[in-house]
Design an enzyme around this catalytic site. Sequence first.
Site: not given
Ligand code: FAD
Ligand code: NAP
Ligand code: SF4
Length: 679
Positions: A171, A173, A221, A259, A346
């Site tokens: 890695e 080191y 390693r 790294h 994460q």
């Molecule tokens: P949600 O996942 O939004 O779930 C809410 C649920 O509530 C939905 O299934 C909806 O249908 C249901 N619901 C709402 N209202 C009602 C109602 N009245 N009755 C019944 N059901 C209802 N996070 C990460 O940490 N790492 C990532 O790499 C990552 N990548 C992402 C990539 C993408 C493209 C997207 C879109 C998101 C990503 N996220 C990632 C974000 C992550 O998915 C969210 O932070 C997480 O899903 C939030 O969980 P939640 O349970 O709060 O809400």
């Molecule tokens: P986000 O990370 O908060 O990004 C939102 C983006 O929208 C920013 O680039 C912001 O940039 C822009 N924005 C905010 N308000 C706006 C407005 N009014 N008009 C135009 N642009 C606006 O949120 P997200 O991309 O929706 O992701 C949601 C969450 O999912 C994140 O917090 C993240 O942690 C999680 N997630 C994580 C991963 C991962 O790989 N770890 C991947 C996907 C999602 P400006 O304000 O500079 O324009």
């Molecule tokens: Fe790390 Fe858990 Fe994500 Fe696996 S699932 S990479 S152990 S945070």
Amino acid sequence: MTTDTSSHYPHLMEPLDLGFTTLKNRALMGSMHTGLEDKAKDFPKLAAYFAERARGGVGLMVTGGFAPNVEGWLSPFGSKLSKKSEVKRHLQVTKAVHDEGGKICLQILHAGRYGYSPLCVSASNVKSPISPFKPRALSSKGVYRTIKDYANSAYLAQQAGYDGVEVMGSEGYFINQFLVTHTNKRTDEWGGRFENRMRLPVEIVQSVRDKVGPNFIIIYRLSMLDLIEQGSTWDEVVQLGKAIEAAGATIINTGIGWHEARVPTIATSVPRAAFSWVTERMQNHIDIPIVATNRINDPKVADEIIGSGQSDMVSMARPFLADAEFINKASAGKAHLINTCIGCNQACLDHTFSGKRSTCLVNPRACYETQLNYSPAQTIRKIAVIGAGPAGLSAATILSERGHDVDLFDKAGEIGGQFNIAKKIPGKEEFYETLRYFSHQIEETNVTLKLNTEATAQQLINDGYDDVVLATGIVPRKLTIDGADHPKVLSYIDVVQKNATVGKRVAIIGAGGIGFDVAEFLAQEGESPSLNIEKFNKEWGVDGNYETRGGYGRPDPEGAARQITMLQRKTTKMGKGLGKTTGWIHRAALKMKNVKMVTGVDYTKVDEQGLYFTIHGGEPQLIECDNVVVCAGQLSRRDLLAELEAANIPTHLIGGAHLAGELDAKRAIREGFELASRI
Ligand code: FAD
Ligand code: NAP
Ligand code: SF4
């Protein structure tokens, strides 16, 4: 990615006789720095963490790295084992592990020029690109003293009751820094020709063996694939491996990539078992057991690696953070119940590199075994959990496990919430595994699942729930500029989930995690490299024939499916908020697809031509495009809250419904866990 449960993984579960001791199976829990190693007061937590994993059945574990002296510190006052007075704290770890029938080795890690410390040393005074401190070049005497320090550290580990040590030789080191001319410019007996450069690790292993005697495990390693320019050649790796075996090592573990390498090696976008071919190449040259590593997170994959002769053992590290019971579940034919590591980094590596305690996105108890616990409910309550996204799934299954009467509602036809969108992003296919895990947990814990059921406040009130958990997630933020309702404007949900047709020229508004993911989704043509090792190697420049130094060739990515521009209003670097250890991968992947990135933008309007904006109030600019995809963050969805509170029903908010900003699945799952353990 189905998990086979029929065979019970005979190759993985076969004991391994090391002569003086026998490992109960072929699974090694690889070294992870959790942050609990640094202070004596955290050792009871460390002991509980390892004890739980020993109970979970893993054959051999390796601790996080301990420096053999202060010069080898990863960071000032970090983990070290160089004095007798430091032994006592380790006894509680080794006792806890042995009481559970486990075995554990201490890793000796000298950081060399990767040390985040002004005291750091290396072969030469060549600064690393990932540390602000320039190392001091050790004198020849200093090198001999360091070798003694390794032996002393191993001796102290033996006194502390460990079953062995792992000498960290990969890695990038300290030891690696002596091996390659890139970091070793010495002209004395430790530099110059390869025989001199490899003397350090060989003498370390010899002196450790001399000090600890024959009946003590020494894992070495070995950096088998440096993935840097001027890294070791394959012949050099083999020469070193043989010399390490002759010097007295018991097991050879595989190290992949320094790294500072610009090739992802463990992130979720790396195919499963992507580097087992490297370990396999070493099999013919070494007689002692050899361990395959990197992106092995499934017992079937682990079993196949061993069964096909690629290695004798398999190292998995993060998978044991995600599920301490991994081996017990697999050996009982219940692999479908394993909470699989999704490779997101994460909560583990991103935490480590931010100086925070490691844990796990899918298992918030990891490294919090003495703190995050729950017991059977005293009074059974009738609870509705609304939303089966990560937050709701975590809450519902734990509430039900505690004995509550739980109904889990989702208006969608499947569980998972936004994870159903995430799993469709190239390189995030592993997210499917979390949904597979929870679908079985729902059954195991007797949650009543009500899909295709939109919960309304009135219905919940009428049905007489004692508590309602709102895990209703978010609604995507909409654009408010002129032309926001133009047909060419789409949301990320339209694009990824609803498969809307997207033209060849695209502007993406918003460059958070979702903006980056959508860009990768739209840029990718055909099968994702994360599902195809050859494609991955080509994309990132991994030389599968190992004809180049370090096995690092020229990245040769496929062309992009679309011409993409990403925009954000902030003037900061694009992707600044992405994961500490994975952000660079997303940026590099999009750069390879020629995605343009524009910062400091004020959006003006959308029309038939495309997206109009200014930068710092300058001249109006136009991106001609077929579609504008909005990834502008989210707002909490909590439309049921007011009515439920007015009816005096205890209502709890978690995940996106609680707070949309800074939301990720790590917080969503942890909030679900924490709430469920206290209702
Ligand atoms: P949600 O996942 O939004 O779930 C809410 C649920 O509530 C939905 O299934 C909806 O249908 C249901 N619901 C709402 N209202 C009602 C109602 N009245 N009755 C019944 N059901 C209802 N996070 C990460 O940490 N790492 C990532 O790499 C990552 N990548 C992402 C990539 C993408 C493209 C997207 C879109 C998101 C990503 N996220 C990632 C974000 C992550 O998915 C969210 O932070 C997480 O899903 C939030 O969980 P939640 O349970 O709060 O809400
Ligand atoms: P986000 O990370 O908060 O990004 C939102 C983006 O929208 C920013 O680039 C912001 O940039 C822009 N924005 C905010 N308000 C706006 C407005 N009014 N008009 C135009 N642009 C606006 O949120 P997200 O991309 O929706 O992701 C949601 C969450 O999912 C994140 O917090 C993240 O942690 C999680 N997630 C994580 C991963 C991962 O790989 N770890 C991947 C996907 C999602 P400006 O304000 O500079 O324009
Ligand atoms: Fe790390 Fe858990 Fe994500 Fe696996 S699932 S990479 S152990 S945070």
